[in-house]
Design an enzyme around this catalytic site. Structure first.
Site, mmCIF file in Angstrom:
data_model
loop_
_atom_site.group_PDB
_atom_site.id
_atom_site.type_symbol
_atom_site.label_atom_id
_atom_site.label_comp_id
_atom_site.label_asym_id
_atom_site.label_seq_id
_atom_site.Cartn_x
_atom_site.Cartn_y
_atom_site.Cartn_z
ATOM 1 N N LYS A 175 12.737 12.596 -5.968
ATOM 2 C CA LYS A 175 11.936 12.537 -4.737
ATOM 3 C C LYS A 175 11.446 11.114 -4.485
ATOM 4 O O LYS A 175 11.452 10.281 -5.396
ATOM 5 C CB LYS A 175 10.747 13.495 -4.873
ATOM 6 C CG LYS A 175 9.781 13.109 -5.992
ATOM 7 C CD LYS A 175 8.724 14.167 -6.264
ATOM 8 C CE LYS A 175 7.798 13.733 -7.384
ATOM 9 N NZ LYS A 175 6.857 14.801 -7.759
ATOM 10 N N TYR A 219 -6.465 -17.235 1.065
ATOM 11 C CA TYR A 219 -7.525 -16.660 1.897
ATOM 12 C C TYR A 219 -8.832 -16.474 1.117
ATOM 13 O O TYR A 219 -8.830 -15.973 -0.007
ATOM 14 C CB TYR A 219 -7.106 -15.282 2.407
ATOM 15 C CG TYR A 219 -5.968 -15.301 3.396
ATOM 16 C CD1 TYR A 219 -5.978 -16.146 4.503
ATOM 17 C CD2 TYR A 219 -4.887 -14.446 3.224
ATOM 18 C CE1 TYR A 219 -4.927 -16.136 5.420
ATOM 19 C CE2 TYR A 219 -3.838 -14.425 4.136
ATOM 20 C CZ TYR A 219 -3.866 -15.285 5.231
ATOM 21 O OH TYR A 219 -2.838 -15.267 6.126
HETATM 22 C C1 LIG Z 1 7.057 14.917 -9.188
HETATM 23 C C2 LIG Z 1 7.245 16.194 -9.877
HETATM 24 C C3 LIG Z 1 7.855 16.252 -11.150
HETATM 25 C C4 LIG Z 1 8.204 15.021 -11.952
HETATM 26 O O1 LIG Z 1 7.045 14.415 -12.471
HETATM 27 P P1 LIG Z 1 7.096 13.216 -13.521
HETATM 28 O O2 LIG Z 1 5.708 13.093 -13.988
HETATM 29 O O3 LIG Z 1 7.534 12.012 -12.748
HETATM 30 O O4 LIG Z 1 8.077 13.573 -14.565
HETATM 31 C C5 LIG Z 1 8.101 17.490 -11.685
HETATM 32 N N1 LIG Z 1 7.772 18.630 -11.035
HETATM 33 C C6 LIG Z 1 7.169 18.612 -9.830
HETATM 34 C C7 LIG Z 1 6.820 19.898 -9.169
HETATM 35 C C8 LIG Z 1 6.873 17.405 -9.219
HETATM 36 O O5 LIG Z 1 6.266 17.389 -8.021
#
Ligand SMILES: *Cc1c(COP(=O)(O)O)cnc(C)c1O
Length: 372
Positions: A33, A261
């Site tokens: 994702k 800045y």
């Molecule tokens: C993002 C996510 C993962 C992976 O998490 P990590 O900590 O990056 O391994 C797994 N399951 C769900 C439902 C997630 O949203």
């Protein structure tokens, strides 16, 4: 002048490390994702597919469809649905779907009937994170609706899953117990699942008793620790991403010169300033000013003056630094994504996920698009 190197061979190595940890009877889902946490979703997915990953995971359905459009044929589970999603495209493209409510089930059934496809669903149980999924209390009703859909031939229950809050061992173990309760309830209703899955990277490393049939790993595949402790190496993980730039200008300035800045920094002697074309638009957090370190020619320098949108300046003293010299923001020379995360009071996940588009992506070990 700005480069982001993504070593896909390191992704493969990290997958091997996870497989070794979980053993041969547990499947691995590679979570890709959010553009594979900023690493490039399609490139990472192609690599994982070439390595024989069991499942890919995305939050949004659109991400899953993007993978299919790129020729990825591995099983994909998607779990965060738009309230208006009609799921027809999902079923046409063989996406496994999480079901977090009776309403989602209803819309999936409708899509299955209209496409003539059987939907593969994974029941999402909220065991205590408070995000999506049905509570164990609501599970019974969802199960009876699913039973009807299964009898109708429009749905198969491929999986059941949940997600930990990573609050601490007491809370996580309570969630594991809740998940077992949900599994027992489903089984008492005659349900069987291809994959029962609970843990993300942190739970996978912490609770070997909770791997069930599959683990869902994101951050560990990218070579970073899910804990804020810079311990990736101890877990046999290799960072995948390296962010760097070139010095674009240097200049000698007298003592007492204000820099960047707001003049947060004044030189205390005659010195050399080096200008680096990386700013918060590149994902270098502005609030890491005064704390983040970068590496130039093997030496670490703290960014003392204000990080701007496109650039920052470091005081390199009398060191011999010239335009064209390499500046590592994080990666293979000193500062890690964890170090930068600490400097910005955030987590490594946020650092890698928010790298801007102006860095030129360079992939090592990339897999060519499949010809089918
Ligand atoms: C993002 C996510 C993962 C992976 O998490 P990590 O900590 O990056 O391994 C797994 N399951 C769900 C439902 C997630 O949203």
């Amino acid at each position: 002048m700005r480069k982001l190197t993504i070593d896909l061979n390191a992704v493969a190595k990290n997958l091997t490390a996870i497989r070794t940890l979980v053993g041969p009877n547990v499947k691995v889902m590679g979570v890709v994702k959010a553009d594979a946490y900023g690493h490039g979703m399609i490139q990472v997915a192609r690599k994982l597919e070439a390595e024989g990953i069991d499942f890919l995971g995305t939050a949004d359905l659109n991400e899953a469809l993007t993978l299919r459009a790129a020729g990825i044929s591995t099983r994909i589970l998607s779990w965060l649905h738009d309230p208006e999603d009609d799921f027809i495209a999902a079923l046409k493209h063989n996406i496994d779907l999480a079901v977090s409510s009776n309403d989602q089930l209803y819309r999936i059934q409708k899509a299955a009937k209209s496409t003539g496809k059987t939907a593969r669903i994974h029941i999402k149980v909220d065991t205590g994170l408070g995000r999506n999924g049905v509570t164990v209390h609501e599970l019974e009703e969802l199960l009876s609706n699913i039973k009807l859909a299964v009898a109708d031939g429009v749905v198969v229950t491929s999986g059941i899953f949940s997600h930990l809050s990573s609050t601490g061992a007491i809370e996580d173990l309570a969630q594991i117990a809740k998940f077992d309760e949900a599994l027992a309830l489903a089984s008492s209703h005659g349900f069987e699942f291809e994959v029962r899955h609970l843990t993300a990277s942190d739970g996978t490393l912490s609770y070997p008793q909770a791997h069930y049939d599959m683990v869902r790993c994101g951050i560990a595949l990218y070579g970073l620790s899910p804990f804020s402790d810079n311990r990736a190496k101890e877990f046999g993980l290799t960072p995948v991403m390296c962010a760097e730039a070139k010095v674009v200008q240097t200049k000698r300035v007298p003592a007492g010169s204000g820099v960047s800045y707001g003049y947060l920094y004044h030189t205390d002697r005659e010195t050399t300033l080096a200008l680096v074309p990386v700013g918060y638009a590149e994902g270098l957090p502005r609030n890491a000013t005064g704390k983040a370190k970068v590496c130039i020619n093997g030496t670490l320098y703290t960014i003392q003056s204000r990080i701007a949108m496109d650039q920052f300046v470091v005081d390199v003293g009398d060191a011999s630094v010239s335009p064209g010299d390499r500046v590592v923001i994080f990666g293979d020379c000193g500062p890690s994504a964890d170090d930068l995360a600490d400097a910005a009071e955030t987590i490594n996940y946020e650092i890698v996920t928010r790298i801007g588009s102006r860095l030129n992506r360079v992939y090592l070990g990339a897999i060519e698009e499949s010809s089918n």
